[in-house]
Design a protein around this motif. Structure first.
Motif, PDB file in Angstrom:
ATOM      1  N   GLU A  33     113.184 -65.777  -5.163  1.00 26.90           N
ATOM      2  CA  GLU A  33     112.917 -65.906  -3.737  1.00 26.90           C
ATOM      3  C   GLU A  33     112.068 -64.722  -3.275  1.00 26.90           C
ATOM      4  OE1 GLU A  33     113.740 -68.391  -1.790  1.00 26.90           O
ATOM      5  OE2 GLU A  33     114.853 -69.513  -3.329  1.00 26.90           O
ATOM      6  N   LEU A  35     109.885 -63.038  -0.064  1.00 26.71           N
ATOM      7  CA  LEU A  35     109.552 -63.006   1.351  1.00 26.71           C
ATOM      8  C   LEU A  35     108.186 -62.341   1.520  1.00 26.71           C
ATOM      9  CD1 LEU A  35     110.264 -63.298   4.385  1.00 26.71           C
ATOM     10  CD2 LEU A  35     111.324 -61.019   4.244  1.00 26.71           C
ATOM     11  N   THR A  58     108.579 -67.540   1.050  1.00 26.06           N
ATOM     12  CA  THR A  58     108.918 -67.698   2.465  1.00 26.06           C
ATOM     13  C   THR A  58     107.967 -66.825   3.270  1.00 26.06           C
ATOM     14  OG1 THR A  58     111.267 -68.084   1.967  1.00 26.06           O
ATOM     15  CG2 THR A  58     110.699 -67.436   4.229  1.00 26.06           C
ATOM     16  N   SER A  60     106.621 -65.134   6.764  1.00 19.05           N
ATOM     17  CA  SER A  60     107.183 -64.701   8.036  1.00 19.05           C
ATOM     18  C   SER A  60     106.305 -63.618   8.650  1.00 19.05           C
ATOM     19  CB  SER A  60     108.606 -64.157   7.842  1.00 19.05           C
ATOM     20  OG  SER A  60     109.137 -63.644   9.054  1.00 19.05           O
ATOM     21  N   ILE A  67     117.833 -59.783   4.817  1.00 15.98           N
ATOM     22  CA  ILE A  67     116.936 -59.993   3.680  1.00 15.98           C
ATOM     23  C   ILE A  67     117.709 -60.058   2.367  1.00 15.98           C
ATOM     24  CG2 ILE A  67     114.919 -58.951   4.763  1.00 15.98           C
ATOM     25  CD1 ILE A  67     115.607 -56.328   3.393  1.00 15.98           C
ATOM     26  N   TYR A  70     116.735 -62.511  -0.680  1.00 19.43           N
ATOM     27  CA  TYR A  70     115.446 -62.424  -1.359  1.00 19.43           C
ATOM     28  C   TYR A  70     115.512 -61.512  -2.580  1.00 19.43           C
ATOM     29  CZ  TYR A  70     113.791 -64.544   2.946  1.00 19.43           C
ATOM     30  OH  TYR A  70     113.614 -65.399   4.008  1.00 19.43           O
ATOM     31  N   ILE A  73     110.098 -58.553  -1.804  1.00 14.67           N
ATOM     32  CA  ILE A  73     109.436 -58.656  -0.507  1.00 14.67           C
ATOM     33  C   ILE A  73     108.003 -58.144  -0.643  1.00 14.67           C
ATOM     34  CG2 ILE A  73     109.436 -57.905   1.906  1.00 14.67           C
ATOM     35  CD1 ILE A  73     112.460 -57.531   1.676  1.00 14.67           C
TER      36      ILE A  73
END
Length: 877
Positions: A33, A35, A58, A60, A67, A70, A73
């Motif tokens: 995952e 971000l 994802t 954003s 967070i 995730y 990042i």
């Protein structure tokens, strides 16, 4: 037997396919995952982050308050709040930060995480940097982002920031950068945080985003930041290299091509046996085309008339060609210096290999056809057939070897990012006989048609069809983020060259049929082992020397890739300047046109005619070479600077060096073909050995000193020219010493020194002075006046030069009459040829030096030419 052979090939292929499928089974991997945080995230960047389905993205515009779900990042120049900074500080996963205006003005995030020592910095708008890896700080294995990427292929970047990053520096700006030794990529001690001191925007760093390793860099960053093992560039399914599926398809294509070629050869062999060649076809090939006035008479006027066709056609298309290649091409067709570098690297890599497999068969065709054409036409045609079938059969071997290496080996080497260009280029070596008509017309001494086909291929089709295919690939394959615009354009460049050769084949076929020849004649198999042995005995010697220049080019590129940061982009600049200066190579084609003439006169035992050809070739080569060098020296740098744009400006400083190099190149171009025409390919090989040994030795010395050359002369690529000059000078001295040892070429220097050296050299100097002064007044540093000075320099400059050279005694009555005959043979360009002659004639009449420096052997040579013409016209089959 044939069925067993085909069955064996199919079984081998099936085995390879089965083994490949078994060994490439990949287990499902756990998704990660990711971000991605930023304002107005560019679609190109988001698409590249999403390439690998392992990464669940994802998007954003804020980090938010939670967070925990995730794994990693990616922060795209987003300035987080204090609360978000605290969340990031406690985040156990990986973080990748790309810095631009927001973080440059407020680097609190970076200082809080201990990743920067300054709270803010500036954007270096307009400055360029060369990213280079820092490897001397690692005691053990370097991080994957260093170990798995060929960083010396990365393009320059701009709009980086001056923030002083902390942590371990992975990539910094090179010493040649506008801001040297500034950290560009750093990582934290635990390698969970990666900081990029620049921003990958399609607006100002498109070359970086289109870099073939960029997608892989994102993959390595995301995987490394969470401590996961990474795949190699070759094994990652989304790198632009042939993978298992593509390799299988390539294998099947090679197999089918091999089967088709073998079947074609067997059919042609049977057809030849059942259908003896018609004597009418041989008679057509053996005689001159009497409908074309002047072409049936042996003499210098044929070589000169043929070249004038090419010269005037070339001058008419030089403007659109130069505008397309030096202005439109870098701005619109392929606006990527690194992509041009990819293609140029590929071409140089393959040249030596192609020449090795070619074994000089194109030279064999011209040499032996012209030698046997008059008295043994049934023998002459066999060398055309040898060329056609040798190209097809050797093309199969090239297909197998290069497609295998390109799809399986290259992806694991420093050439990985160019694997697809290599593979596509390899497939274009079959059937490889598309230029047969061009060589055949040269062998027939139809230099006019030969020059037209040459111009169509290299000056018309390349800027229409080939450029169109480049654009097609950019807007189809280039839309695929795995390839990107630049790499797709480079592949299209290669495909386009194949297509224009096919088109040239059919245009040549139209001329061939118009002259009454049969296409079946050249695809027959009348040759025997005796002709093959004779051809290869010559061809191997020729190849051993001819292979050395392209091999030297490859060594040059290899050294550049090892010692020069950003070598692909620098090679793109080199290529643009080199291609502009290659306009002078019109004279190289003139030199090549002497091969059939020399072979004809030498084997007909006409020594004085051969000597006269030698003197005249040197005279006219100097005449046209120095005119072009003088004109382009005044135009070149201005044309690049005013037209191609700031991104290509480094190419401008190279042009004058290339032109000086070409000013003595014609000695070498002529020498090669004089050796070939007089059955001395071994001596040509020795001269090439001398040149290339000296050149490569000096390249090994000078290329590592590229920083000094960049600081002293404005470009690191000047190092290459310091190796070229001494090598060419020594080769020329050796070559002409050997040429003149043969009595057939032992001309008197007094026949050459004024008409062929002093007069054209003085005239070129005066022409340059006139044009330089004029262009200083009219050039305004933009496209319009850049095009205007090119037009004036090349077209008007020729007539100015003709007047000056004639006034300085470049002609006597005999050579003036010879020029008149040649210009009368120029069909379709009389409006240019007639003024050229009239200006020359007028200046000669008022010159105090006219007839002061005559060529003493003219009358004897003319008598031998008439004898040879008579021998040709008396032939009856």
């Amino acid at each position: 037997m044939k069925k067993k052979f085909i069955l064996l090939l199919l079984l081998c292929l099936l085995s390879v396919l089965t083994l490949s499928i078994i060994t490439t089974q990949i287990q499902a991997q756990t998704s990660l995952e990711i971000l991605v945080v930023g304002e107005d995230i560019e679609e190109a960047l988001l698409t590249r982050l999403s390439l690998d389905p392992m990464f669940v993205i994802t998007e954003s515009n804020t980090i938010g308050s939670d967070i925990s779900g995730y794994d990693s990042i990616v922060i795209l120049d987003y300035t987080p709040t204090t609360a978000e900074i605290n969340l990031l500080g406690a985040f156990p996963g990986g973080i990748a930060v790309f810095i631009y205006t927001n973080l440059a003005s407020n680097a609190t995030l970076l200082t809080s995480l201990g990743l920067a020592s300054s709270i803010n910095g500036t954007i270096t708008s307009g400055n360029f940097s060369l990213p280079v890896p820092v490897t001397d700080t690692f005691g053990g294995d370097p991080p994957p982002i260093l170990e798995n990427i060929q960083w010396n292929s990365v393009p320059t970047i701009t709009n980086y920031t001056t923030i002083q990053l902390e942590g371990t520096t992975l990539i910094e700006t090179s010493d040649e950068s506008d801001d040297p030794n500034l950290a560009l990529i750093t990582t934290s001690g635990n390698e969970k945080h990666y900081i990029f001191n620049f921003f990958p925007s399609m607006e100002f760093n498109q070359e970086l985003v289109e870099w073939p390793f960029f997608n892989y860099m994102l993959y390595l960053t995301l995987k490394s930041s969470i401590g996961d093992p990474v795949k190699s560039y070759a094994d990652w399914d989304y790198s632009p290299v042939p993978h298992t599926k593509e390799t299988i398809i390539l294998g099947v294509a090679v197999l089918l091509t091999s089967i088709a070629t073998i079947i074609g050869f067997i059919f042609a062999k049977k057809y030849t046996k059942k259908n003896p060649i018609k004597k009418s076809d041989l008679q057509e090939i053996s005689k001159e085309e009497e409908k074309a006035a002047g072409w049936e008479e042996v003499g210098m006027q044929r070589q000169l008339g043929g070249f004038l066709v090419q010269l005037f056609a070339g001058l008419l298309i030089i403007l659109p060609n130069a505008v397309m290649s030096a202005l439109v091409f870098p701005l619109l067709i392929l606006p990527s210096p690194q992509a041009v570098g990819f293609y140029d690297f590929t071409i140089r890599f393959f040249e030596a290999l192609w020449l090795f497999f070619d074994l000089g068969t194109s030279v064999i065709l011209v040499k032996f056809f012209s030698e046997h054409r008059v008295k043994r036409p049934e023998q002459a045609i066999k060398y055309v057939q040898i060329f056609v079938w040798f190209q097809m059969l050797s093309g199969i071997a090239q297909l197998f070897i290069i497609s295998f290496i390109g799809s399986i080996v290259f992806p694991h080497t420093f050439l990985a990012h160019m694997s697809w260009i290599f593979v596509t280029h390899a497939f274009f070596q079959w059937p490889a006989f598309f230029l047969v008509f061009m060589y055949l017309f040269q062998a027939m001494n139809r230099i006019d048609i030969y020059q037209i086909l040459n111009l169509l291929l290299y000056a018309v089709f390349n800027i229409t069809i080939q450029y169109g295919i480049i654009v097609l690939f950019r807007y189809t394959l280039g839309r695929n983020p795995i390839f990107g615009d630049g790499l797709a354009g480079a592949i299209g460049y290669s495909v386009g060259f194949y297509v224009i050769q096919i088109v040239s084949f059919f245009v040549g076929l139209l001329f061939f049929k118009k002259l009454g020849f049969s296409l079946k004649t050249i695809f027959r198999i009348d040759f025997t082992m005796a002709e093959i042995k004779e051809a290869l005995k010559f061809g191997v010697k020729w190849m051993m020397g001819a292979i050395l220049p392209p091999l030297g080019w490859f060594i040059q590129l290899f050294l550049l890739s090892k010692f020069l940061p950003n070598y692909t982009q620098q090679q793109g600049f080199f290529s643009l300047a080199w291609n502009f200066a290659m306009i002078v190579m019109l004279v190289g084609l003139f030199a090549q046109g002497f091969l059939p003439a020399i072979s004809e006169s030498y084997h007909a035992k006409k020594p004085v005619l051969t000597r006269y050809y030698t003197v005249s070739s040197l005279k006219w080569s100097a005449y046209f070479d120095w005119y072009l060098v003088a004109a382009l020296a005044a135009v070149g740098a201005r044309f690049i600077i005013g037209g191609a744009g700031a991104e290509w400006a480094p190419a401008a400083s190279l042009i004058i060096w290339f032109l000086v190099f070409h000013s003595i190149g014609y000695f070498s171009w002529l020498g090669d073909w004089l050796f070939a025409g007089s059955d001395r390919p071994g001596m040509a090989a020795i001269s090439w050995v001398i040149e290339q040994v000296i050149r490569t030795s000096l390249l090994a010395v000078f290329i590592p000193l590229n920083r000094w050359f960049a600081a002293t002369f404005g470009s690191p690529m000047i190092a290459i020219l310091f190796a070229y000059f001494p090598a060419l000078i020594i080769k020329n001295i050796f070559m002409w010493w050997q040429i003149r040892r043969n009595d057939y070429f032992k001309f008197k220097w007094k026949d050459l020194y004024w008409q062929g050296i002093i007069a054209p050299l003085i005239s070129a100097g005066i022409l340059y002075g006139i044009l330089e002064g004029l262009f200083r007044l009219i050039w305004q540093g933009e496209i319009i006046t850049s095009v205007v000075i090119l037009l004036i320099g090349t077209l008007l400059g020729l007539y100015i030069y003709a007047f000056i050279a004639s006034w300085f005694g470049a002609f006597d009555d005999n050579t003036l009459e010879e020029l008149k005959t040649a210009t009368e043979m120029v069909k379709g360009f009389r409006f240019m040829a007639k003024p050229f002659y009239k200006i020359t004639e007028w200046a000669s009449k008022i010159s105090p030096l006219h007839n002061k420096f005559q060529i003493s052997i003219f009358k004897e040579a003319a008598a031998e030419a008439k004898e040879l013409t008579k021998e040709k016209t008396q032939l009856v089959i």
